[in-house]
Design an enzyme around this catalytic site. Structure first.
Site, PDB file in Angstrom:
ATOM      1  N   GLY A  11       0.805  -1.229   0.000  1.00 25.94           N
ATOM      2  CA  GLY A  11       0.000   0.000   0.000  1.00 25.94           C
ATOM      3  C   GLY A  11       0.833   1.272   0.000  1.00 25.94           C
ATOM      4  O   GLY A  11       0.315   2.352  -0.299  1.00 25.94           O
ATOM      5  N   ALA A  16       0.652   1.067  -6.017  1.00 31.83           N
ATOM      6  CA  ALA A  16      -0.514   1.554  -5.280  1.00 31.83           C
ATOM      7  C   ALA A  16      -0.689   3.047  -5.530  1.00 31.83           C
ATOM      8  O   ALA A  16      -1.804   3.535  -5.769  1.00 31.83           O
ATOM      9  CB  ALA A  16      -0.335   1.275  -3.788  1.00 31.83           C
ATOM     10  N   LYS A 141       2.150  -8.890 -11.503  1.00 33.62           N
ATOM     11  CA  LYS A 141       3.378  -9.332 -12.130  1.00 33.62           C
ATOM     12  C   LYS A 141       4.554  -8.527 -11.586  1.00 33.62           C
ATOM     13  O   LYS A 141       4.318  -7.422 -11.107  1.00 33.62           O
ATOM     14  CB  LYS A 141       3.295  -9.219 -13.649  1.00 33.62           C
ATOM     15  CG  LYS A 141       3.245  -7.768 -14.150  1.00 33.62           C
ATOM     16  CD  LYS A 141       3.238  -7.705 -15.629  1.00 33.62           C
ATOM     17  CE  LYS A 141       4.611  -7.550 -16.205  1.00 33.62           C
ATOM     18  NZ  LYS A 141       5.227  -6.223 -16.014  1.00 33.62           N
ATOM     19  N   HIS A 233       2.350  -9.087 -21.425  1.00 34.69           N
ATOM     20  CA  HIS A 233       1.475  -8.210 -22.218  1.00 34.69           C
ATOM     21  C   HIS A 233       1.463  -8.564 -23.706  1.00 34.69           C
ATOM     22  O   HIS A 233       0.399  -8.698 -24.320  1.00 34.69           O
ATOM     23  CB  HIS A 233       1.920  -6.750 -22.086  1.00 34.69           C
ATOM     24  CG  HIS A 233       2.026  -6.265 -20.670  1.00 34.69           C
ATOM     25  ND1 HIS A 233       1.141  -6.635 -19.696  1.00 34.69           N
ATOM     26  CD2 HIS A 233       2.907  -5.429 -20.070  1.00 34.69           C
ATOM     27  CE1 HIS A 233       1.479  -6.036 -18.551  1.00 34.69           C
ATOM     28  NE2 HIS A 233       2.546  -5.316 -18.751  1.00 34.69           N
TER      29      HIS A 233
HETATM   30  C1  BG6 Z   1       4.330  -2.735 -16.805  1.00 34.09           C
HETATM   31  C2  BG6 Z   1       5.833  -2.806 -16.933  1.00 34.09           C
HETATM   32  O1  BG6 Z   1       3.797  -4.020 -16.721  1.00 34.09           O
HETATM   33  O2  BG6 Z   1       3.800  -2.080 -17.945  1.00 34.09           O
HETATM   34  C3  BG6 Z   1       6.430  -1.425 -17.089  1.00 34.09           C
HETATM   35  O3  BG6 Z   1       6.384  -3.416 -15.775  1.00 34.09           O
HETATM   36  C4  BG6 Z   1       5.759  -0.684 -18.227  1.00 34.09           C
HETATM   37  O4  BG6 Z   1       7.831  -1.488 -17.304  1.00 34.09           O
HETATM   38  C5  BG6 Z   1       4.244  -0.743 -18.098  1.00 34.09           C
HETATM   39  O5  BG6 Z   1       6.198   0.662 -18.193  1.00 34.09           O
HETATM   40  C6  BG6 Z   1       3.572  -0.184 -19.336  1.00 34.09           C
HETATM   41  O6  BG6 Z   1       2.189  -0.082 -19.129  1.00 34.09           O
HETATM   42  P1  BG6 Z   1       1.337   1.030 -19.886  1.00 34.09           P
HETATM   43  O7  BG6 Z   1      -0.072   0.687 -19.567  1.00 34.09           O
HETATM   44  O8  BG6 Z   1       1.776   2.348 -19.347  1.00 34.09           O
HETATM   45  O9  BG6 Z   1       1.677   0.875 -21.333  1.00 34.09           O
END
Ligand code: BG6
Length: 482
Positions: A11, A16, A141, A233
């Site tokens: 938190g 967070a 993650k 992702h």
């Molecule tokens: C996170 C990664 O999962 O996704 C980061 O750990 C990255 O390194 C981020 O910056 C990117 O997310 P978004 O939604 O800002 O594209």
């Protein structure tokens, strides 16, 4: 919306502050949360709730878009701080007492901490009775560093929680355009017949960031882009593009289709790694006209680090629909602009009767943009105006922000609300995670064993030249180069 207590482990941490509390605030401000719902933010050091709230005033509130004083004050009323150090059973006794005294319908335990304390936290939750069927645990993650460590966590968490209580979050699945990709594919008859090897030449998925490693140097240097972005992702986006139509929107119908794609990914063998992958590392350069330092000069990075900040991969799916269609994946930090998009390149016409426009790719392209704006654009050719038969490219554009005025929840908000409602469809099942690790691990191992360092690229560009070469060997170009 059920009444809930959300216990936020971590938190006081970065996630967070940047994502979770702002998302909960947005849901609160829009009246979505149950009036009695509470947020129990935890951290390992002692402080009072008032002290914690004072830190939020400085760290969270300035980043909120609309935070009228009454909404902010009533949001703070939902929050209390509880000290919870996983090595201190007494802290967990007190936490459990707090939750069990109120008996909310749903208890969400969000583990936004370092993964090595996921298991001790789950042990304590179970010991204190916080693992009954109404308790859901969200795992942020990175879930481990490789297949073995992630499976060790999964197995240990699985001792205390059933799989349907475990929400492995991948915030890309919460993005509105990813939902829209499903809607385009399976809510319309138009694209599905074309969505296959006969009509698709290649698919490109890019997640480019302008940001560098920020204050996460220590973490990032141990992680790198492949683990940070591709294992989760990018592979999840690939599944959403490539999966077969699920029989329904039920959570397992969708996840069953995604796992089939992950299993059908052709392994990248050690001898193919050099040809099918590119790893890069940024050097100093400029972002939006401002000079930025190179990766090796960032705080927390070993001066001789070989961690990659850029990855490009040519992935292939061995099944009837996609045999022979390359899926080019690319992600990097300190790139030219922040953009996340999926580009489906359709094949050229089989027989050209019009003169080809010079220097332009005549292909039809569907571009699904996830950020910075959410849009869908379909490129095609039309005749140039006037006394000519030359063709010129144009596009049909759908910009979601302009077309739909209703407020769209951000990715974390959407996913947090799904956890509270008990909807698992946008969370990653254990077998998906295992399969994703199986596919990326040989690439990591080959890179680790190689004497060739990552290819340098200047901050503020589209990555190393080798990434263009990866495509041009197949006669393809990244979308922004077209
Ligand atoms: C996170 C990664 O999962 O996704 C980061 O750990 C990255 O390194 C981020 O910056 C990117 O997310 P978004 O939604 O800002 O594209």
């Amino acid at each position: 919306m059920p009444d809930f207590d959300m216990v936020l482990f971590g938190g006081t941490g970065d996630l967070a502050r940047r994502k979770l509390l702002p998302s909960l605030f947005d849901a609160h401000r829009c009246g979505v949360l149950h009036p009695s719902a509470r947020i129990l933010a935890t951290g390992s050091h002692p402080q009072t709730t008032e002290q914690y709230k004072a830190t939020l005033e400085d760290t969270v509130r300035p980043g909120l878009e609309h935070a009228p004083p009454e909404a902010w004050a009533s949001f703070l009323d939902r929050i209390c701080y509880v000290q919870a150090d996983a090595r201190e059973p007494a802290h967990f006794d007190a936490l459990a007492q707090k939750v069990l005294a109120r008996k909310p319908e749903v208890v969400v335990c969000y583990l936004a901490t370092a993964p090595h304390i996921f298991v001790p936290i789950c042990e304590q939750l179970a010991r204190t009775g916080l693992n009954t069927p109404n308790v859901r645990v969200v795992l942020e993650k990175p879930l481990g560093h490789d297949l073995d460590s992630s499976e060790a966590i999964n197995a240990a968490v699985g001792k205390y929680f059933a799989e349907d209580q475990i929400y492995r979050i991948d915030h890309y699945l919460g993005k509105e355009s990813v939902q829209n990709l499903m809607a385009i594919r399976f809510g319309n008859a138009l694209f599905e017949p074309l969505w296959r090897r006969e009509w698709v030449q290649d698919v490109q998925i890019t997640i480019a960031e302008e940001l560098g490693v920020e204050k996460r140097g220590d973490f990032y240097d141990q992680t790198g882009a492949l683990r940070d972005m591709v294992q989760n992702h990018l592979l999840q986006l690939l599944c959403m593009v490539a999966m077969e139509p699920p029989a329904s929107l039920s959570e397992d119908a969708i996840r069953d289709e995604k796992i089939k794609i992950l299993k059908a990914l052709k392994p990248i063998l050690p001898q193919d790694v050099a040809e099918k992958t590119v790893r890069g590392q940024y050097r100093s350069g400029a972002i939006a006209g401002k000079p930025v330092v190179g990766y090796l000069e960032e705080q927390g990075i070993a001066p001789d680090s070989r961690t990659e900040t850029f990855v490009a991969i040519k992935a292939e799916i061995a099944n009837w629909r996609w045999e022979g269609v390359p899926f080019y994946l690319r992600t990097g930090k300190r790139m030219q602009s922040r953009v996340a998009e999926i580009v489906v390149h359709f094949r050229d016409v089989p027989h050209a009767i019009f003169p080809k426009p010079l220097g332009l790719s005549p292909q039809n392209r569907l571009v699904i943009r996830l950020q910075p704006e959410e849009s869908i654009r379909l490129y095609f050719l039309v005749k140039q105006a006037g006394d000519t038969l030359e063709l010129t490219p144009t596009s049909l554009d759908l910009d979601f922000a302009n077309s739909f005025k209703a407020r769209r929840a951000g990715a974390y908000e959407r996913l947090l609300l799904d956890v509270i409602r008990g909807r698992l469809g946008l969370f990653v099942r254990r077998d998906e995670q295992v399969q994703a690790w199986r596919w990326v691990e040989p690439i990591i191992d080959t890179w680790d064993a190689s004497t060739v360092p990552p290819k340098p690229y200047t901050a503020g560009t589209w990555g190393p030249a080798a990434s263009t070469a990866l495509m041009s060997r197949d006669g393809a170009l990244w979308h922004e180069e077209v």
